[in-house]
Design a protein around this motif. Sequence first.
Motif, short mmCIF file in Angstrom:
data_model
loop_
_atom_site.label_atom_id
_atom_site.label_comp_id
_atom_site.label_asym_id
_atom_site.label_seq_id
_atom_site.Cartn_x
_atom_site.Cartn_y
_atom_site.Cartn_z
N VAL A 86 0.87 -1.18 0.00
CA VAL A 86 0.00 0.00 0.00
C VAL A 86 0.90 1.22 0.00
O VAL A 86 1.63 1.48 0.95
CB VAL A 86 -0.93 0.02 1.24
CG1 VAL A 86 -1.86 1.22 1.16
CG2 VAL A 86 -1.72 -1.26 1.35
N SER A 87 0.85 1.94 -1.10
CA SER A 87 1.77 3.06 -1.26
C SER A 87 1.07 4.39 -1.14
O SER A 87 -0.02 4.59 -1.68
CB SER A 87 2.43 2.96 -2.64
OG SER A 87 3.11 4.17 -2.92
N ASN A 128 -3.93 10.68 4.56
CA ASN A 128 -2.53 10.29 4.63
C ASN A 128 -2.28 9.58 5.94
O ASN A 128 -3.00 9.79 6.91
CB ASN A 128 -1.64 11.54 4.60
CG ASN A 128 -1.71 12.23 3.26
OD1 ASN A 128 -1.77 11.58 2.22
ND2 ASN A 128 -1.71 13.55 3.28
N GLY A 133 -2.93 3.50 5.70
CA GLY A 133 -2.39 2.54 4.73
C GLY A 133 -2.54 1.11 5.24
O GLY A 133 -2.85 0.19 4.48
N ASP A 177 7.87 -2.96 7.33
CA ASP A 177 8.15 -1.65 6.75
C ASP A 177 9.00 -1.79 5.50
O ASP A 177 9.75 -2.76 5.35
CB ASP A 177 8.89 -0.78 7.78
CG ASP A 177 7.98 -0.36 8.92
OD1 ASP A 177 6.76 -0.58 8.82
OD2 ASP A 177 8.49 0.21 9.91
N ASP A 205 11.32 0.40 4.61
CA ASP A 205 12.59 1.14 4.70
C ASP A 205 13.66 0.32 5.40
O ASP A 205 14.47 0.86 6.16
CB ASP A 205 12.37 2.49 5.42
CG ASP A 205 11.89 2.33 6.85
OD1 ASP A 205 11.30 1.28 7.18
OD2 ASP A 205 12.09 3.26 7.66
N TRP A 260 16.12 7.26 19.50
CA TRP A 260 15.19 6.21 19.08
C TRP A 260 14.98 5.21 20.22
O TRP A 260 13.88 4.85 20.57
CB TRP A 260 15.74 5.48 17.84
CG TRP A 260 14.99 4.24 17.55
CD1 TRP A 260 15.35 2.97 17.86
CD2 TRP A 260 13.70 4.15 16.96
NE1 TRP A 260 14.38 2.09 17.47
CE2 TRP A 260 13.36 2.79 16.92
CE3 TRP A 260 12.81 5.09 16.44
CZ2 TRP A 260 12.15 2.34 16.39
CZ3 TRP A 260 11.61 4.65 15.91
CH2 TRP A 260 11.30 3.30 15.89
N TYR A 320 1.64 8.48 14.60
CA TYR A 320 2.69 7.49 14.86
C TYR A 320 2.41 6.69 16.14
O TYR A 320 3.31 6.36 16.88
CB TYR A 320 4.06 8.17 14.94
CG TYR A 320 4.48 8.69 13.60
CD1 TYR A 320 4.98 7.83 12.64
CD2 TYR A 320 4.34 10.04 13.28
CE1 TYR A 320 5.34 8.29 11.39
CE2 TYR A 320 4.69 10.51 12.03
CZ TYR A 320 5.19 9.63 11.09
OH TYR A 320 5.54 10.09 9.86
N HIS A 341 16.95 0.80 9.78
CA HIS A 341 16.01 1.41 8.84
C HIS A 341 16.36 2.88 8.61
O HIS A 341 17.34 3.38 9.14
CB HIS A 341 14.56 1.22 9.32
CG HIS A 341 14.21 1.97 10.56
ND1 HIS A 341 12.96 2.46 10.79
CD2 HIS A 341 14.95 2.33 11.62
CE1 HIS A 341 12.95 3.07 11.97
NE2 HIS A 341 14.14 3.00 12.48
#
Length: 392
Positions: A81-82, A141, A146, A166, A168, A216, A266, A308
């Motif tokens: 799903v882009s 968005n 998605g 993911d 990435d 992170w 997020y 990533h």
Amino acid sequence: MLLELPKHAEIFGCVKIHEIQKVLKFESRPFESPLLKGISKDEMDDVLSRMVVIIPVKDEKLHLLDGVLRSVPIGCDIIVVSNSQRGENDIFRMERDIVSNFHRVTGHPITIIHQKDPGLGIAFKEAGYNAILDDAGFVRNGKAEGMVVGLTLAKNTGKEYVCFVDADNYIPCSVNEYIRLYAAGFIISQTPYSMVRLHWRYKPKVMEDRLYFKKWGRVSEITNRFLNLLISIHTGFETNIIKTGNAGEHAMTMKLAEIMAHSTGYSVEPYQLVYLLEEFWKGETEFREAMNSGIEIYQIETLNPHVHEDKGDEHIREMLLGSLSTIYYSKLANDTVRKEILEELKKNEMIKRERELKKNRVLPPIAKMNVEKFVEVLLNHSETLTMLSKED
Ligand code: GDP
Ligand code: CO
């Protein structure tokens, strides 16, 4: 695969959260003991053939997406799903070329669709799922949006398991491991309502910036701390059971995925835990079958490191705010939790006042959606849906 079995679990109503499990060996003969489970290739292949892999992607390096696709184990359907850029520099078109080429060479079944496909907007509307739409009638968005697109298409395949990876990812074969770990979780699970969340021991940074790695790690640590606090204030016992609050990579049985609500921004992953606890620990859930069967959450530590794309400080900020907001506004939170969250956010200079902490929008479970109707409308109106099955 030789997997450590969880020695300990904590139970909250009908939600059972297992402690972290380690992979002892990537391949193994069948083996069973109270502490270990050796999963045979056949057992693994059987679950993989009942799994759909959903890959949400937005403007990632094409090389990375390509690597991820090539690493998906045989037997799993893939749905990409882009929400990538269209127009003059049409990244979506390039993704679609990569997908077509991948299918042509390998014969692996794969579907790709663009999140802003007008057909998706019409199909969700017809199916009565308006929460995902913006004022102009397009899908909004966001990664969660998605994921819901992917989930709806996955439900239509009739497969039993659904997982997310993911796009990435810099280590293609780690994706192969992730998907096998999901399958392993489902093999040891005792209920049709289960979830597998991955934990990484190593998260090396991609770019030179050392700070990125530190921050992170800190987001996950902070999210986990508050999720555990949310539990502790109700049980009266301090706990450390949650280690995968921000686990981007996770899987669910379709039965659980259907009744899951999705927080946007997020915060989708921490919210899954908040939602399950709200709904099935203290709440009067309408999902009686799930309640009677019980819900299990597995947390498995990968052998591969997670490398990533570095999305920068703003991304980290959004992630921490989003994650803590889901806890702050949870029905389960009390004044102590809320006060500590505000202090943490102020300390990190994320917000100055309480009213700056926005509540996340939540997408309801797809359980009640008429998926057949959705697909029928989508097939009639879609401009980007490309479904490449085995026979093509
Ligand atoms: P993190 O790894 O969780 O910090 O977040 P990422 O920004 O890497 O996002 C995870 C995955 O979701 C990546 O593959 C992104 O390309 C993808 N993604 C991000 N935003 C969107 C979106 O709006 N729609 C879709 N379909 N995918 C998205
Ligand atoms: Co990422």
